[in-house]
Each structure stands twice: as structure tokens, then as C-alpha cells.
Design an enzyme around this catalytic site. Sequence first.
Site, PDB file in Angstrom:
ATOM      1  N   TRP B 325       0.840  -1.199   0.000  1.00 35.80           N
ATOM      2  CA  TRP B 325       0.000   0.000   0.000  1.00 35.80           C
ATOM      3  C   TRP B 325       0.878   1.253   0.000  1.00 35.80           C
ATOM      4  O   TRP B 325       0.558   2.263  -0.621  1.00 35.80           O
ATOM      5  CB  TRP B 325      -0.909  -0.005   1.241  1.00 35.80           C
ATOM      6  CG  TRP B 325      -1.735   1.240   1.396  1.00 35.80           C
ATOM      7  CD1 TRP B 325      -2.985   1.455   0.886  1.00 35.80           C
ATOM      8  CD2 TRP B 325      -1.388   2.439   2.093  1.00 35.80           C
ATOM      9  NE1 TRP B 325      -3.434   2.705   1.222  1.00 35.80           N
ATOM     10  CE2 TRP B 325      -2.466   3.337   1.963  1.00 35.80           C
ATOM     11  CE3 TRP B 325      -0.271   2.841   2.812  1.00 35.80           C
ATOM     12  CZ2 TRP B 325      -2.466   4.604   2.530  1.00 35.80           C
ATOM     13  CZ3 TRP B 325      -0.263   4.107   3.378  1.00 35.80           C
ATOM     14  CH2 TRP B 325      -1.348   4.982   3.229  1.00 35.80           C
ATOM     15  N   HIS B 326       2.011   1.155   0.711  1.00 36.33           N
ATOM     16  CA  HIS B 326       2.877   2.327   0.829  1.00 36.33           C
ATOM     17  C   HIS B 326       3.514   2.715  -0.498  1.00 36.33           C
ATOM     18  O   HIS B 326       3.791   3.891  -0.728  1.00 36.33           O
ATOM     19  CB  HIS B 326       3.969   2.094   1.878  1.00 36.33           C
ATOM     20  CG  HIS B 326       3.460   2.267   3.265  1.00 36.33           C
ATOM     21  ND1 HIS B 326       2.841   1.252   3.949  1.00 36.33           N
ATOM     22  CD2 HIS B 326       3.451   3.336   4.098  1.00 36.33           C
ATOM     23  CE1 HIS B 326       2.485   1.693   5.145  1.00 36.33           C
ATOM     24  NE2 HIS B 326       2.839   2.961   5.263  1.00 36.33           N
ATOM     25  N   GLY B 327       3.784   1.762  -1.335  1.00 35.76           N
ATOM     26  CA  GLY B 327       4.390   2.156  -2.604  1.00 35.76           C
ATOM     27  C   GLY B 327       4.702   0.968  -3.486  1.00 35.76           C
ATOM     28  O   GLY B 327       4.794  -0.176  -3.021  1.00 35.76           O
TER      29      GLY B 327
END
Lengths: 312, 480
Positions: B325-327
Site C-alpha cells: 500500500w505504501h508504494g
Amino acid sequence: MKKFVFRFFFFSVFCSLFYVVLILLYGTIVPASFAVNFNYFGGMGFTRQRFDEVSKIKNVDLVVAGSSHAYRGYDPRIFKKSGISMFNLGSSSQSPLQTRYVLGKYVTKLKPKLVIVDVYPVLFGVDGLESQIDLISSGLIDKDIIALSFKINNIKLYNTLLFGAFNNEFHIKKQKLSDNEGDTYIPGGYVQSFRHLQFKKTRFKQNVNISATQLEAFKAGLNELRSQQIKFVIIQAPFSRSNYASYQNNDEIDRVFSSLGEYYNFNKILNLPDSMYYDDSHLNQRGVNIYNAKLIDTLSKRGHFRRLSMNN
Amino acid sequence: MLFNSLNFAFFLPIIFCLYWLINKNGLKIQNILLLAASYYFYSCWDYRFLFLLIFSTLLDYFTGLKMEDAKSLKLKRFLFWLSVTVNLGFLGVFKYYNFFAESLISSFSHFGITLHASAINVILPVGISFYTFHGLSYVIDIYKGRIKPERNFVDYSLFVSFFPLLVAGPIERATHLLPQIKQKRVFDYSKAIDGCRQILWGLFKKVIIADNCAEYANMVFNHSSNYTGSTLALGALMFTFQIYGDFSGYSDIAIGTAKLFGIDLLRNFAFPYFSRDMAEFWRRWHISLSSWFKDYLYIPLGGSKGNLWMRIRNTFIIFIVSGFWHGANWTFIIWGFLNALFIIPSIVMKTNRNNLEIVAQGRLLPSFKELMQMVSTFSLTVIAWIFFRSASIGQAFQIIGDLFNRSLFTAPHNPPRPVMLLILVVFMAVEWIGREGRYAIENVGLRWPPILRWSFYSIIIVFIGMYMQTGGSDFIYFQF
């Protein structure tokens, strides 16, 4: 809601006063290494002494404006031997924004017949913060400096300006004139040094970037000289070969300056050895002797100094 | 428009004054004003992505209504999956397309097969991960019958787009925020003051702690192969404080700003670096995301029910998805995997819910055991952050390899200014003292004479003016 707005207003006033008091403490008793966004600790270029001196002078033949290349590169004693009186308005890292300011402030008073605008291309790519701080901490605070500070817009500038305003009024702190060992201030705004420091002979290849703001200020400064019918020449004083060669777009830069007025790049006219330099960016006295002689010769051939001598 | 910009310093008071001035005209007008302000706030980044935000809002709004009206379960299910697919589809295209394309090409190249895929050179719409999750939670809650759909479009849009939380959270839930949006707000002096205090502390964390730590962390991580173990360790430590100051600072400003409008947002940080184990750390770090994943992924997967292997599997899934989700980078996936690995022992030994209360509650100092627990948990997070910050997995392993050798015990290269280290120590001390509040300075000086309390706040403001990085920087979580 009313209570909140009133409390907020009073807190803002309290906080502003508190801020001023703490800035005064930072300027007087807090060590320099603890003050990050504040600099009133003295420069390298005798700027205060120079601008103190210029306030007592009127009518010179020649004014030089620019960065440390100017105040370390144009010796009034050499020009005097050729019958030319001059004053050097250079200051540390002076970018076109400040050049415009100093010329605007002093040219009317000094009434020069010729202005040399010394250009160090690297300073066309900076924001002008360092030079602005140098001027403020040398006591130069007026409405134009304040307006220019807002244009540069940096908290370090505002903090220094705040302290500078108080210092001008109450003389809280006496500033050092220069940190550099072996430098001597010569009347006329010049800084003399016989030293030769070892410097790197290889540098990374890079390009000079010209910011639109600085170029615009430079053009505006030149136009103001034109409007007062004061002649000017744009000059790039020499700096060490290794330093000059590290810039890849020197020809492009020359074209820009040539398009703005009469321009001489002494990096191409003179080829001085490293021993003639104080560091990789500035001439020492030996270099200045040669450079100034060549400059006077070059400008005389173009009729500039002949005109000045005739006027005298 | 950044929270730490001059533009926001003008924007916020204007909206605040207008908002309370029109209070008598009713809630509807207030909500319209907040929505307009939110759209303006968002369009300051790139007005083109405003259409994406509006489209996402419309999609979930109408899906919610249609699901409610659906006559058959089949239609309801179809609408639900349509919304989920489109929402995640946007996220996939804008955030993950290049990652998948590059990973596929790289995988095939190992077998000598050359694939050509054109990379989409798009800017990631700021906040897309956050508002997509807002919308998803809303649709899921309606599908599961937990909430009724919101029929007022302005109210729903404001729930998705409320400017304090729009670009970097906290990730709100319809059950928590929508009732507040629909309720008449009365100006509360204490709440507004509290909001200002939280904004001030958030600014301090962002502008002083995060931005100054970033200077050193960037120097080290951008040229990590040039540095010795001690410098790399200091760089990793600086990034650890940078990301905390940056993200929790942002959350504090967001929560404080919302309080000025009479709205309470979910808490996002609870002094995570004072955690005694990794499970506690994850109950205190980015709480709104952790709880989102717990409610919408972990529990549907079976949660902590079932046998040990199932719990371990679910833990890995949730952390790897959270990393992703972060990247779109393998470094984030490994970061998630590492965190799962660190937490597994406590799940196996069933100690993951041992430390639910605040550490050393009611005491000034922790016990030796608590101190050791905090130090070891903190060290593990530092190691994990190395993966999070590195540009590639190769770089992360290079840093870890170079870190643990004899050069760890040499003097670090070009260390940060002593004054910054001093400020960092003072900051952690204030955080420690204030750890029983919702943010560190919540209760500082409440019983002091006003002049002393105001002096304390003024010192923070002077420090911001004296030590802020003049170059300025974005918030890290904007890229997610």
C-alpha cells in the site's frame, strides 16, 4: 468565538514580542553555532567599512559593483596612478539583485562617468540570500533592502533583518570586519591580500544556470544606468583556470552578457598562473596588479578612460 | 498546498472565520463551504486530479445508494464488486502499473525472453491511496449492512474530501466521521485552543524534527556506499526520526485543524517509539491504517481465530499488503515482510497483547526491563526503516552489510550540528513526559500561569523560526 479571537490576537502580540527578545538574545549571547537561521556574526569582506566610507565620498570617475571578485579585483591605487578616481561597491556574493540595489543607492551620489559591472556568472543562479545577509549585517537597512528581503523571502533573512534593525538603533553588538587572515582594507572599497592558498586543480564539470529573477534584476540595473546616461561596461574578472574550465557553458554565458552591453571576459583575455590567485576564485595582489593594468589598457583603447581623463 | 506553507497560513484562518461566521445560516452552508475549501485545497496540487477525486466520490455515492435499493443479492454483489474493482483499478493504474510492468519484464528477462511494455508516465495523484480507502470502507460497510448509505451528496463528498485528512489521512470511517458532518457544530473554545496547540506541535515535529533529520538521512541514503558503519547507523536513525516527525506531525496538524471546525478525527499515532514489542508498535503507528487493514482484511481472512498457522499466514498477508500500500517497490514489500517476521514470535508465544497500557504509566521513568524492551523494539524498527527508505533492495542489503562491521565504532562522517542533536533529545524527552496525552504537549502547562504557558508556546514558535529548513520539503506520505 469572540474570546478565541481576542486570545489569539493577544497571544500573537505576546509571541511577536517574545520572538524579538529571543532574536536579540541569539544575536548577543547565544553562540553562532546554535543560531541556524540567523547570521549577524560578521562577513569576510569589510562590507560595513566599505559602506561607511562611501557615505562620506562624492563624485568619482569610476564605480565598480559586483561580488568579492569586485572588491578583491579592482585596486583604487592602481587606477589612481592612471588619473582615475574610483570606488568599489562590491560585497560578498553580491548577486544582480543587490548590484541593482547598491548602484541605485550610490550612483546618484558618486556621479561616476563609468560603471564597471563585474559579473561572476555563478551568482546569476543563486537566490541572493547570502549577499542580502551581508548587506543587512553591515548596517544597510532601508525600505529598498526590506522590499528586496521580502522578494528573496527567507526566514534567515527576516531574523537577521529584525536583529539588524535593533542593532542599527541601539548598537547592541559590534560586528567583526573580516574573518580572513592577511586581508587589509584599502580606502576606496578594496580588499588587499598577498596570500596564495592551495586549492583543488580538478573540479566537477558543471553548467552555470542563470535564474530569470537575477537576469531581470541585472537588466533593470543596467537600464537604470542608461536612463541616468551613465556609461557602463560588463566585465568578467579572471578566476583560476581550473575553476573556469569546470563550467561547460562559458560561451553561452558570454553570449548572454554580450547581448546586454559592452562586455569583456578576462578569463579569455588573460591567462594567469595559479600563483596569481588568492584562492580558486579570487586574484591576489600580484594578480590584481597585472589584471588592472590590462583592464586600464583595454578600456583606454576603447576610449573609456581617455574620456575620463579629458573630463578631469 | 502544504500544511507548513505560507499559503496554508492564509487559507486556514480565512476558512475558519468564514465557517464560524456563517454558523447561524445553518449546517448545510457550512458543509458546502468546507467542501468548496477542500476542493480548492486539493486543486492547488493539480486541478486535473480533482476530476478523479470527484469521479471516485460519485462512484461510491451512487453505488451505496443503488446497493441499498438493490432488489436482489446478486445485483448488490455486482454493484459492490464494480465499485471495489473501479476503485482498486484506479489505484492500480496510477500507482502500480509501472511496478507490475517492470517486474514482469524483469522476470521474463531471466528466461531470455524480452518483453516490451510501455511505461505510463503519470504523476501519482496526491492522496489517492487515502481517499480510495475512505470510499472502500464506506462501500464495504454498506455491503455488510453495518451502515446505511448517505443520501446527502454534499455530506458524503465532505466525508471523502475534508481537506485536513484528504491527502495523507488519518483514514476515516463513515461510522465515525459522517455523524459529525451531519450534526450541528457549536464553537467550542477549549476544542479550538486544543486544536491550535496540536497544530503547533505538529508543525514543530515536521519543520524542526523531520526536515532537519531529512537533511542527514538524505545525505547518507543518497550516497550510502560512500559511508562507514557509524554514519550509516546515524543515517538510519535520522530517517527513523524523520518519518515519525513527518507523518505524526502531519497527522497532528490534520487533527488540530479539524478541531478548529469542531470535528474530531481518528487518532493516528500514540508515541510508537516507546513501544515494548512490535505488536504494541503497530497498535501505535499509523493507527487508522492498521485498524483499516484489521477490519477489512485481517478479520475477513479469519483474524486471530483458527489455528496458529492461519494466524501466521494472516499476519504475513496483512503486513505485506500494508507494505505494498505504501508504494510500488519491492523495498516496501520487504519492509512489510520484516515487520511480520518481527511480530510472529509474540503471536506464537501469545504475548502480542501483553503491552496494552501506556509504558511506565504514572511514573516518570521506565523500569530497566521496560527500557530494554523499548530499545530492542526501537532497534528492530530502525532496521526495517532501512528497507523502507532505500531506493532498492540491493541498497538496503548494502547498508545493512556495511553497517555491522568494525566501522560502526568509528566517528561518523559529517555528523549533524550538535544543536540539532540537542533538540532531538529535548523533543524525545517532551514526548516521553507527554506520552499519557493524545499528543505530547496536550497537557503541558495547563496549570501554569498564562504568561508561562504562552512563553512555552512562543519558545516553540521561535525554535521553528530559528531551526526550520529554509528549503522546505514535502510530506513523505504524500507519495503514498
